[in-house]
Design a protein around this motif. Structure first.
Motif, mmCIF file in Angstrom:
data_model
loop_
_atom_site.group_PDB
_atom_site.id
_atom_site.type_symbol
_atom_site.label_atom_id
_atom_site.label_comp_id
_atom_site.label_asym_id
_atom_site.label_seq_id
_atom_site.Cartn_x
_atom_site.Cartn_y
_atom_site.Cartn_z
ATOM 1 N N HIS A 189 3.616 -9.149 12.984
ATOM 2 C CA HIS A 189 3.300 -9.177 14.414
ATOM 3 C C HIS A 189 4.349 -9.910 15.249
ATOM 4 C CE1 HIS A 189 1.596 -12.912 12.748
ATOM 5 N NE2 HIS A 189 1.887 -13.427 13.912
ATOM 6 N N THR A 190 5.244 -10.670 14.602
ATOM 7 C CA THR A 190 6.285 -11.391 15.359
ATOM 8 C C THR A 190 7.442 -10.481 15.741
ATOM 9 O OG1 THR A 190 7.472 -12.096 13.359
ATOM 10 C CG2 THR A 190 5.726 -13.540 14.162
ATOM 11 N N TYR A 191 7.534 -9.312 15.105
ATOM 12 C CA TYR A 191 8.670 -8.424 15.356
ATOM 13 C C TYR A 191 8.283 -7.399 16.414
ATOM 14 C CZ TYR A 191 10.100 -10.562 10.978
ATOM 15 O OH TYR A 191 10.418 -11.468 9.998
ATOM 16 N N ARG A 192 8.519 -7.748 17.662
ATOM 17 C CA ARG A 192 8.163 -6.850 18.767
ATOM 18 C C ARG A 192 9.295 -6.872 19.786
ATOM 19 N NH1 ARG A 192 2.771 -9.505 20.819
ATOM 20 N NH2 ARG A 192 2.518 -9.768 18.577
ATOM 21 N N GLY A 193 9.276 -5.887 20.701
ATOM 22 C CA GLY A 193 10.287 -5.836 21.756
ATOM 23 C C GLY A 193 11.692 -5.731 21.194
ATOM 24 N N ARG A 194 12.620 -6.434 21.831
ATOM 25 C CA ARG A 194 14.022 -6.356 21.425
ATOM 26 C C ARG A 194 14.222 -6.868 20.001
ATOM 27 N NH1 ARG A 194 19.130 -9.189 24.594
ATOM 28 N NH2 ARG A 194 20.679 -8.821 22.977
ATOM 29 N N GLN A 195 13.555 -7.973 19.663
ATOM 30 C CA GLN A 195 13.688 -8.510 18.308
ATOM 31 C C GLN A 195 13.136 -7.525 17.295
ATOM 32 O OE1 GLN A 195 12.970 -12.792 17.348
ATOM 33 N NE2 GLN A 195 11.301 -11.992 16.103
ATOM 34 N N VAL A 199 15.159 -5.911 14.097
ATOM 35 C CA VAL A 199 14.683 -5.989 12.714
ATOM 36 C C VAL A 199 14.467 -4.589 12.136
ATOM 37 C CG1 VAL A 199 12.779 -6.761 11.238
ATOM 38 C CG2 VAL A 199 13.680 -8.269 13.011
ATOM 39 N N ALA A 200 13.993 -3.657 12.963
ATOM 40 C CA ALA A 200 13.810 -2.283 12.495
ATOM 41 C C ALA A 200 15.147 -1.660 12.085
ATOM 42 C CB ALA A 200 13.147 -1.445 13.586
ATOM 43 N N LEU A 201 16.177 -1.905 12.877
ATOM 44 C CA LEU A 201 17.506 -1.383 12.530
ATOM 45 C C LEU A 201 18.050 -2.075 11.274
ATOM 46 C CD1 LEU A 201 19.043 -1.079 16.100
ATOM 47 C CD2 LEU A 201 18.451 0.792 14.552
ATOM 48 N N LEU A 202 17.771 -3.365 11.149
ATOM 49 C CA LEU A 202 18.185 -4.093 9.952
ATOM 50 C C LEU A 202 17.521 -3.511 8.712
ATOM 51 C CD1 LEU A 202 19.556 -6.475 8.512
ATOM 52 C CD2 LEU A 202 17.585 -7.894 9.149
ATOM 53 N N ALA A 203 16.229 -3.197 8.805
ATOM 54 C CA ALA A 203 15.521 -2.605 7.667
ATOM 55 C C ALA A 203 16.162 -1.285 7.260
ATOM 56 C CB ALA A 203 14.047 -2.390 8.015
ATOM 57 N N ARG A 204 16.591 -0.506 8.237
ATOM 58 C CA ARG A 204 17.254 0.770 7.917
ATOM 59 C C ARG A 204 18.605 0.546 7.258
ATOM 60 N NH1 ARG A 204 13.484 1.196 11.251
ATOM 61 N NH2 ARG A 204 12.499 3.117 11.953
ATOM 62 N N ARG A 205 19.322 -0.482 7.693
ATOM 63 C CA ARG A 205 20.616 -0.772 7.060
ATOM 64 C C ARG A 205 20.423 -1.268 5.627
ATOM 65 N NH1 ARG A 205 21.716 -2.590 12.227
ATOM 66 N NH2 ARG A 205 21.462 -4.795 11.713
ATOM 67 N N VAL A 206 19.358 -2.038 5.407
ATOM 68 C CA VAL A 206 19.065 -2.496 4.048
ATOM 69 C C VAL A 206 18.793 -1.310 3.136
ATOM 70 C CG1 VAL A 206 17.360 -3.712 2.628
ATOM 71 C CG2 VAL A 206 18.231 -4.786 4.716
ATOM 72 N N ARG A 207 17.981 -0.379 3.597
ATOM 73 C CA ARG A 207 17.683 0.807 2.784
ATOM 74 C C ARG A 207 18.945 1.622 2.532
ATOM 75 N NH1 ARG A 207 13.079 3.846 5.789
ATOM 76 N NH2 ARG A 207 13.318 5.256 4.025
ATOM 77 N N ALA A 208 19.777 1.776 3.556
ATOM 78 C CA ALA A 208 21.002 2.572 3.401
ATOM 79 C C ALA A 208 21.981 1.901 2.446
ATOM 80 C CB ALA A 208 21.654 2.782 4.765
ATOM 81 N N ALA A 209 22.035 0.569 2.481
ATOM 82 C CA ALA A 209 23.019 -0.153 1.674
ATOM 83 C C ALA A 209 22.585 -0.341 0.228
ATOM 84 C CB ALA A 209 23.291 -1.525 2.302
#
Length: 244
Positions: A189-195, A199-209
């Protein structure tokens, strides 16, 4: 409220659902000289173990004090132990657990110490972990790079740095995380708005890497409070799906 009860960790081991060493790891009242007694699971913890062993992602959104960390700690440890039992003893990072605040990572490190290290001779714990949040000195960072742990506890800013800066320690950890099995986001619940978008983009980079098929786990006590259980589940699933 009381949480629906399930069997103990020893029961799951006896049924062949968990690696035998889990019965020694996950115990209550364990000390350096006393193994204590087997951890009794709530039904939602048992459900999480089943889902993880199917290779599926999930979100755990139960109340405070319901043992949300157990919903991912046991599946992670079981996976590590089974991999080693199959002869793969290569040091590698199997799970990255991301916290929004270092205080939460520190608290989890204390819990993992009680489960994973107490009762074992120093340096002989069957599942290893390390905190990597920016609080560590250079000696601790070098030790993590030289001997990558099975589980890394970090925060989203440090994970971002780990994957982008050209530091030899970070690069060693990134190499060790190839084939990562679990990505856990605590306090969804802390991951909302710009943050939340970061974090959503970071999760995608983790999966890709590391591994496009890794198991994503989210935990929170306060994601959805209105509507029927089914309606709340849909909201929670939607949030987790957007993040991961």
């Amino acid at each position: 409220p009381s949480f629906v009860s399930s069997g103990t960790v020893e029961d799951l081991v006896a049924a062949g659902r968990l690696h035998p060493e889990c019965a020694r790891l996950f115990r209550i009242g364990k000390t350096a000289t006393d193994w204590g007694f087997s951890l009794r699971l709530h039904k939602h913890q048992d459900d999480a173990i089943r889902i993880a062993q199917r290779g599926e992602s999930y979100a755990s959104t139960t109340g405070t004090g319901s043992g949300k960390s157990v919903t991912f700690s046991i599946p992670i440890c079981d996976q590590v132990l089974r991999r080693r039992a199959q002869g793969d003893r290569t040091p590698r990072v199997s799970a990255i657990v991301v916290y929004p605040r270092n205080a939460l990572a520190n608290s989890q490190a204390e819990e993992l110490h009680r489960f994973l290290e107490l009762g074992y001779p120093e340096g002989q714990t069957p599942v290893t972990f390390a905190r990597y949040t920016g609080q560590e000195n250079s000696e601790e960072r070098d030790r993590i790079a030289a001997s990558p742990p099975d589980i890394i506890l970090t925060n989203f800013m440090m994970l971002e740095l780990m994957m982008t800066r050209q530091d030899e320690v970070d690069k060693a950890i990134v190499r060790a995380a190839q084939g990562l099995k679990f990505l856990v986001l605590d306090e969804l619940h802390t991951y909302r708005g710009r943050q939340g978008a970061d974090v959503a983009l970071l999760a995608r980079r983790v999966r890709a890497a590391f591994n496009p098929d890794l198991i994503c786990v989210g935990t929170s006590a306060t994601l959805a409070t209105e509507g029927t259980p089914e309606e709340r589940n849909i909201i929670v699933a939607g949030v987790a799906s957007k993040l991961f």
